[in-house]
Scaffold this active site. Structure first.
Site, PDB file in Angstrom:
ATOM      1  N   HIS A 416       0.811  -1.216   0.000  1.00 58.16           N
ATOM      2  CA  HIS A 416       0.000   0.000   0.000  1.00 58.16           C
ATOM      3  C   HIS A 416       0.845   1.268   0.000  1.00 58.16           C
ATOM      4  O   HIS A 416       0.334   2.373  -0.216  1.00 58.16           O
ATOM      5  CB  HIS A 416      -0.946   0.006   1.204  1.00 58.16           C
ATOM      6  CG  HIS A 416      -2.358   0.359   0.844  1.00 58.16           C
ATOM      7  ND1 HIS A 416      -2.667   1.416   0.024  1.00 58.16           N
ATOM      8  CD2 HIS A 416      -3.535  -0.194   1.200  1.00 58.16           C
ATOM      9  CE1 HIS A 416      -3.978   1.498  -0.106  1.00 58.16           C
ATOM     10  NE2 HIS A 416      -4.535   0.532   0.582  1.00 58.16           N
ATOM     11  N   ASP A 420      -2.414   3.133  -4.297  1.00 62.70           N
ATOM     12  CA  ASP A 420      -3.656   3.122  -3.541  1.00 62.70           C
ATOM     13  C   ASP A 420      -4.631   2.126  -4.170  1.00 62.70           C
ATOM     14  O   ASP A 420      -4.303   1.430  -5.142  1.00 62.70           O
ATOM     15  CB  ASP A 420      -4.271   4.521  -3.469  1.00 62.70           C
ATOM     16  CG  ASP A 420      -4.470   5.132  -4.869  1.00 62.70           C
ATOM     17  OD1 ASP A 420      -4.572   4.359  -5.853  1.00 62.70           O
ATOM     18  OD2 ASP A 420      -4.532   6.365  -4.965  1.00 62.70           O
TER      19      ASP A 420
END
Length: 445
Positions: A416, A420
């Site tokens: 992450h 995104d």
């Protein structure tokens, strides 16, 4: 006068710092030629034979099978330049005699082919026997003759299985072509040793690797390949804030395209994994931020220019991830050929360290185990992994009607820090679109 030279375990490269001795290929007193393999070792990457750069007589060995040897520790000492080096029990080209080394430091590679070798017979020893051989009895009597010379075994996995159960391969008769010892031969021998309850009752010990009494716990050392895998997975979990998203896709058309490809002329058959590898390279071209890694020391995301595609392969030694170099430049057929080659080498335990490192993205086909989905751990230090479940017939709405279609679940695990949810979702949706409608790939061709 002979000069005694020490040969140490060479630098294995790719961050490898140690190896486990599998078996010795020479004994003290043997005459060896330049670049002749003297020991077989297992690293965290592969099983390899280590060639000695000196020609002469082996005067000492260091370590036993199962010992861990760090890089730089002595393996053997060799007397070169003396009269022993001219022993007539070994015939070899003159260019490979004497005290000059080959300069070769690559594990498993030398400057020339291996030279045939015959063992020197020690005083008092019967031909065809050796100390510690299965069937040798005190006083030189031999209950079961054991042949000398190279053991007719191809697979390192067979050697490992025999070693773990205390079997001497020289005492086995192979059922394969030209006496080749197969895994089935070793397994039959293991079963035979376990069917001796009277010996156990009388307190007679079986082989070192034989199962102990029921109820005892079993401890498996986390070293070698298993240790490296454990460390990488633990580090991935510690350092990478990963997330997983998944989608079901209709793979019916993909299977039809594969069947059409394989029906056409051409020796190389295309696997589903090769098609998915091609899809991955196309998806990474659209979302290059996922072909990346995170430099934690400089707090930077490093986007990589080339796609070195790894794929998970299960072997008897454990899980390995061979890497297809420059996968983005290869055609589907070329990907299929490279996957086949690397898979065969992985099962034989002959992958080189370079073929197991440097990946930038991993494709994990866990569907071969008959499961639908998974949330895999990212192959550190990469930033993402595509998982593929089994392809199975399921009810599916197709063109407005309920039909039975070939459905697969795709999962995408990503770092992450690199992207995104929008990027990860876009990547996975594109992959699913290519699976459902392979013609989507043609847009980028």
């Amino acid at each position: 006068m002979a000069q005694v030279l020490e040969f140490t375990l060479p630098d294995l490269g790719e961050g490898l710092t140690e190896a486990e001795i599998v078996r010795w290929l020479v004994e003290v007193g043997d005459v060896v030629a330049v670049d002749q393999p003297v020991v077989e070792v297992e690293t965290a990457k592969a099983m390899v034979e280590v060639p000695c750069p000196y020609g002469g007589v082996v005067t000492a060995r260091f370590g036993e099978p199962g010992d861990e040897v760090p890089v730089g520790q002595p393996l053997v000492t060799v007397a070169v330049g003396g009269r022993e080096a001219e022993a007539d029990d070994v015939e070899r080209p003159a260019a490979q005699t004497g005290g000059e080394g080959s300069g070769s430091v690559l594990v498993g590679y030398g400057t020339g082919g291996a030279v045939p070798r015959r063992r020197r017979v020690r005083p008092g020893a019967e031909p065809g026997t050796r100390p510690g051989a299965l069937g040798a009895e005190p006083g030189g009597a031999t209950a079961q003759p054991v042949a000398e010379g190279p053991v007719p075994v191809v697979s390192p996995l067979v050697r490992r299985l025999a070693r773990e159960h205390g079997l001497d391969l020289r005492a086995l008769h192979g059922s394969g072509k030209n006496g080749l010892i197969l895994r089935a031969d070793v397994e039959r021998a293991i079963a035979a040793t376990q069917q001796v309850p009277a010996a156990v009752a009388n307190g007679v010990a079986l082989g070192a690797g034989s199962p102990r009494s029921t109820g005892a716990e079993t401890r498996v050392p986390l070293r070698g390949l298993r240790g490296v895998v454990a460390e990488k997975l633990s580090r991935s979990r510690r350092e990478i804030p990963d997330a997983t998203t998944w989608v079901d896709a209709d793979a019916t058309e993909l299977l039809a395209v594969r069947a059409a490809m394989n029906a056409a002329s051409g020796a190389q058959k295309v696997s589903v994994l090769a098609l998915l590898a091609r899809v991955c390279t196309a998806a990474l071209a659209r979302y290059p931020e996922l072909n990346a890694m995170v430099d934690t020391e400089r707090n930077e995301v490093v986007r990589l220019p080339a796609v070195h595609l790894g794929f998970a392969a299960q072997t008897d030694r454990g899980l390995v991830v061979p890497v297809i170099r420059d996968a983005h430049t290869r055609t589907t057929e070329e990907l299929a050929a490279e996957i086949a080659r690397l898979t065969e080498a992985a099962r034989a335990g002959t992958l080189s360290p370079a073929e197991l490192t440097g990946g930038t993205f991993t494709l994990n086909n866990y569907g071969v185990f008959g499961v639908d989905g998974s949330t895999p751990i990212i192959n550190y230090p990469e930033a993402a992994m595509l998982g593929v479940g089994r392809i199975a017939p399921k009810p599916w709405v197709y063109q407005g009607e309920l039909a039975v279609r070939q459905v697969v679940q795709l999962s995408f695990t990503f770092d992450h820090r690199v992207c995104d949810g929008g990027t990860s979702g876009g990547f996975l949706r594109y992959v699913a679109d290519c699976v459902e409608q392979p013609a989507v790939l043609l847009r980028g061709v």
